[in-house]
Scaffold this motif. Structure first.
Motif, PDB file in Angstrom:
ATOM      1  N   THR A 454     -27.826 -96.682-111.349  1.00  0.00           N
ATOM      2  CA  THR A 454     -26.475 -96.861-111.318  1.00  0.00           C
ATOM      3  C   THR A 454     -25.937 -97.928-112.083  1.00  0.00           C
ATOM      4  OG1 THR A 454     -26.490 -96.121-108.952  1.00  0.00           O
ATOM      5  CG2 THR A 454     -24.508 -97.386-109.415  1.00  0.00           C
ATOM      6  N   PHE A 455     -26.780 -99.158-111.920  1.00  0.00           N
ATOM      7  CA  PHE A 455     -26.405-100.218-112.647  1.00  0.00           C
ATOM      8  C   PHE A 455     -26.552-100.045-114.095  1.00  0.00           C
ATOM      9  CE2 PHE A 455     -27.845-104.323-114.887  1.00  0.00           C
ATOM     10  CZ  PHE A 455     -26.842-105.187-114.335  1.00  0.00           C
ATOM     11  N   TYR A 456     -27.628 -99.416-114.334  1.00  0.00           N
ATOM     12  CA  TYR A 456     -27.703 -98.901-116.000  1.00  0.00           C
ATOM     13  C   TYR A 456     -26.649 -98.165-116.637  1.00  0.00           C
ATOM     14  CZ  TYR A 456     -30.350 -97.388-120.276  1.00  0.00           C
ATOM     15  OH  TYR A 456     -30.457 -97.231-121.596  1.00  0.00           O
ATOM     16  N   ALA A 457     -26.244 -96.951-115.624  1.00  0.00           N
ATOM     17  CA  ALA A 457     -25.398 -96.188-116.354  1.00  0.00           C
ATOM     18  C   ALA A 457     -23.691 -96.763-116.250  1.00  0.00           C
ATOM     19  CB  ALA A 457     -25.293 -94.967-115.265  1.00  0.00           C
ATOM     20  N   ALA A 458     -23.810 -97.667-115.337  1.00  0.00           N
ATOM     21  CA  ALA A 458     -22.364 -98.373-115.161  1.00  0.00           C
ATOM     22  C   ALA A 458     -22.196 -99.304-116.431  1.00  0.00           C
ATOM     23  CB  ALA A 458     -22.222 -99.214-113.774  1.00  0.00           C
ATOM     24  N   VAL A 459     -23.403-100.061-116.888  1.00  0.00           N
ATOM     25  CA  VAL A 459     -23.146-101.087-117.788  1.00  0.00           C
ATOM     26  C   VAL A 459     -23.149-100.672-118.885  1.00  0.00           C
ATOM     27  CG1 VAL A 459     -24.015-103.292-118.455  1.00  0.00           C
ATOM     28  CG2 VAL A 459     -24.025-102.873-116.059  1.00  0.00           C
ATOM     29  N   PHE A 460     -24.427 -99.410-119.268  1.00  0.00           N
ATOM     30  CA  PHE A 460     -24.575 -99.212-120.607  1.00  0.00           C
ATOM     31  C   PHE A 460     -24.179 -97.616-120.856  1.00  0.00           C
ATOM     32  CE2 PHE A 460     -27.688-102.489-119.512  1.00  0.00           C
ATOM     33  CZ  PHE A 460     -27.359-103.534-120.335  1.00  0.00           C
ATOM     34  N   LYS A 462     -25.606 -94.894-120.560  1.00  0.00           N
ATOM     35  CA  LYS A 462     -26.487 -94.102-120.741  1.00  0.00           C
ATOM     36  C   LYS A 462     -27.233 -93.455-119.782  1.00  0.00           C
ATOM     37  CE  LYS A 462     -27.406 -97.547-124.718  1.00  0.00           C
ATOM     38  NZ  LYS A 462     -28.500 -98.105-125.230  1.00  0.00           N
ATOM     39  N   ASP A 463     -28.049 -92.438-119.913  1.00  0.00           N
ATOM     40  CA  ASP A 463     -28.839 -91.810-118.826  1.00  0.00           C
ATOM     41  C   ASP A 463     -30.361 -92.514-118.827  1.00  0.00           C
ATOM     42  OD1 ASP A 463     -30.150 -90.374-120.899  1.00  0.00           O
ATOM     43  OD2 ASP A 463     -29.297 -88.377-120.337  1.00  0.00           O
ATOM     44  N   ALA A 464     -30.996 -91.841-117.947  1.00  0.00           N
ATOM     45  CA  ALA A 464     -32.306 -92.613-118.179  1.00  0.00           C
ATOM     46  C   ALA A 464     -33.280 -92.449-119.208  1.00  0.00           C
ATOM     47  CB  ALA A 464     -33.111 -92.043-116.524  1.00  0.00           C
ATOM     48  N   LYS A 465     -32.713 -91.260-120.057  1.00  0.00           N
ATOM     49  CA  LYS A 465     -33.546 -91.241-121.282  1.00  0.00           C
ATOM     50  C   LYS A 465     -32.990 -91.972-122.598  1.00  0.00           C
ATOM     51  CE  LYS A 465     -33.376 -86.301-120.143  1.00  0.00           C
ATOM     52  NZ  LYS A 465     -32.642 -85.419-120.405  1.00  0.00           N
ATOM     53  N   GLY A 466     -32.027 -92.862-122.176  1.00  0.00           N
ATOM     54  CA  GLY A 466     -31.467 -93.803-123.069  1.00  0.00           C
ATOM     55  C   GLY A 466     -30.393 -93.207-124.005  1.00  0.00           C
TER      56      GLY A 466
END
Ligand SMILES: [Zn+2]
Length: 546
Positions: A454-460, A462-466
């Protein structure tokens, strides 16, 4: 001289009295940490003292000298933040789903049939239920048909739910049990046919025709399911979960387990929109314990974008003339908004399409009238018309959003919506600006349970594959601080629980998580490598990676 003696005596007494001062006994002292308190000024601390499940002091280690701790924990310079709160998930069903065939990540119909065959060998009796397929991940991207299921399982009912829960495929045996026949019609749903034959695919309200016939799990199976779900969630750093839509029987089951000490997860449960629940709620009143909060209703305006059930103002870009649909007539939403308002409960409505969102914003507005503190929520607020964002601020309506939906749907969202309309979709920063706060969630098991994703998708974005390297519609990215608040203090606020959790402050629950990396500083490529070292609920360690 005499004066000097007096002064020394005074100093002597002062020293004695100070060293004899009774230290306050506490249960746990955590120190040597970088603590992100997520309080209003986003301040940092290095130690905290905990007793009776709550924080009694937090700050520098030097501030902790008045405490004598039964246990001391050296955090080894690691990073502590408030336990994560998932503001939108389906915890109960996630646990049940762990006992079913897991079809998440399958990439073809053949793959699904293989997975199910394996599962059927380990689970030789009763219904074969699976969850998590998504035809958008397959080479064909077409809905499947049921022939292979009929061939392999002529005598066992099979029911496989799409990842978003808004579509399913059933075999003939299951369709027979539910009495579904080719040509049947259902309001707010669709029963797909090909050349007058059932394909087995059911959309929205039609899903329930079969799902309602699946025998419920026994109490023992349910307890196992909730324990499995809880263990995974603690390992992910979650300490409170909003369960979006249960019946009162499930609520009572959870309440009893929690009171018996058999379920430690804190839950904010929304009651589903049906008469039995309204009768129960308005007779019994709200439920509020340390671990359970029942004070809201979950209503569904429309379906999902993936299965084209989301209700749009203009037709779908990839299905001419098709607008999707509302799941109930407008009058239904109006009447439930009225009773929920009159009884002082919170209303939380699933709305995906821009038409679904507008209808709910206007319905809420009719009762809320102006700025207020009812915190009525729109779950997902996924596609919002440019003219409608302002309504969130005018009526203090809270958009409750799931950043990983953006990065799961980005592959096909523009197909459904076209290049212009997609700009108003997954518009989290724009939504945040309306009320200056926004709760975040995952909608698991639709998405993974991980708050880090959630944090990664919200900030960047991008999905888990980048993917994509530059991020998806990054004008709507949140800052790291905003994302962390969305997963902690703002999620607590969406539940009316900001006085007791969501930040690490004196008198709040000692619900926290220890991470091996600094989420506020780690390079974006390393965010998802962050490990949860341990998770605490009310000062009790409920997960340890060791
Ligand atoms: Zn949901």
């Amino acid at each position: 001289m005499r004066c000097f003696q007096l002064a020394s005596l005074f100093l002597f007494i002062l020293t004695i009295s100070h060293s004899c001062k009774q230290k306050t006994r506490v249960y746990l002292l955590v120190y040597n940490a970088t603590i992100y308190t997520v309080d209003s000024s986003f301040s940092q601390a290095e130690a905290m003292a905990i007793t009776n499940g709550k924080i009694v002091a937090i700050g520098k280690l030097a501030d902790m000298q008045d405490f004598e701790a039964r246990e001391k924990m050296d955090a080894g310079k690691k990073f502590i933040c408030p336990g994560f709160i998932d503001a939108h998930a389906h915890f109960f069903n996630y646990g049940i789903g762990l006992q079913e065939a897991n079809l998440v990540g399958t990439n073809s119909w053949v793959d699904i049939v293989d997975t199910l065959s394996q599962f059927s060998k380990q689970n030789p009796e009763g219904w074969l239920v699976g969850r998590g397929w998504d035809q958008n991940d397959w080479p064909t991207k077409e809905f499947p048909t049921k022939e292979k299921l009929d061939e392999l399982f002529p005598d066992r009912p099979v029911f496989l739910v799409r990842v978003d829960g808004h579509a399913a495929i059933a075999n003939q045996k299951a369709l027979n049990i539910a009495g579904v026949r080719a040509g049947d019609k259902i309001a707010g749903g669709d029963i797909l046919t090909k050349g007058r034959q059932l394909t087995g695919v059911l959309i929205d309200n039609a899903v329930d025709l079969v799902e309602s016939k699946i025998p419920p799990p026994s109490d023992g199976q349910t307890i196992d399911a909730l324990h499995d779900g809880e263990a995974n969630c603690f390992a992910a750093g979650l300490t409170t979960i909003d369960d979006c839509g249960l019946n009162y029987r499930e609520v009572n089951f959870i309440d009893k387990l929690q009171k018996d000490g058999k379920l430690k997860m804190r839950l904010f449960v929304m009651l589903s929109d049906n008469k039995a629940n309204y009768d129960y709620a308005f007779t019994k009143g709200k439920i509020k314990t340390d671990r359970l909060n029942v004070s809201s209703f979950k209503v569904y305006a429309d379906g999902a974008l993936g299965s084209r059930g989301a209700c749009l103002l203009q037709p779908y870009a990839d299905k001419p003339g098709w607008y999707g649909f509302l799941l109930s007539p407008k009058e239904h939403f109006d009447s439930v908004a009225r009773v929920i308002y009159e009884h002082g409960w919170q209303m939380c409505t699933h709305a995906i399409g821009d038409s679904g969102n507008r209808m709910i914003l206007e319905t809420y507005g009719k009762y809320l009238k102006e700025k207020n503190d009812r915190r009525w929520r729109i779950e997902h607020a996924q596609v919002v018309n440019e003219n409608d964002f302002r309504l969130f601020a005018i009526y203090s309506i809270i958009p409750s959003v799931q950043p990983t939906h953006a990065t799961s749907d980005m592959y096909w969202a523009a197909d459904r919506l076209g290049p212009e309309r997609v700009k108003g979709a997954y518009a989290y920063q724009q939504l945040l600006k309306e009320n200056n706060w926004i709760p975040l969630g995952t909608d698991f098991p639709v998405e993974d349970i991980s708050p880090l994703k959630t944090f990664y998708a919200a900030v960047f974005r991008k999905d888990a594959k980048g993917f994509p390297a530059a991020g998806f519609q990054t004008e709507n990215a949140l800052t790291r601080q905003q994302a962390l608040r969305g997963m902690t203090s703002w999620a607590a606020k969406a539940n009316f629980e900001e006085q007791e959790k969501g930040s690490l402050e004196v008198r709040k629950f000692a619900d926290f998580v220890i991470l091996d990396q600094d989420l506020l500083k780690v390079a974006d490529a390393d965010v998802l490598k962050t490990k949860v070292i341990s998770t605490f609920v009310g000062g009790e360690k409920v997960y340890s990676s060791k």
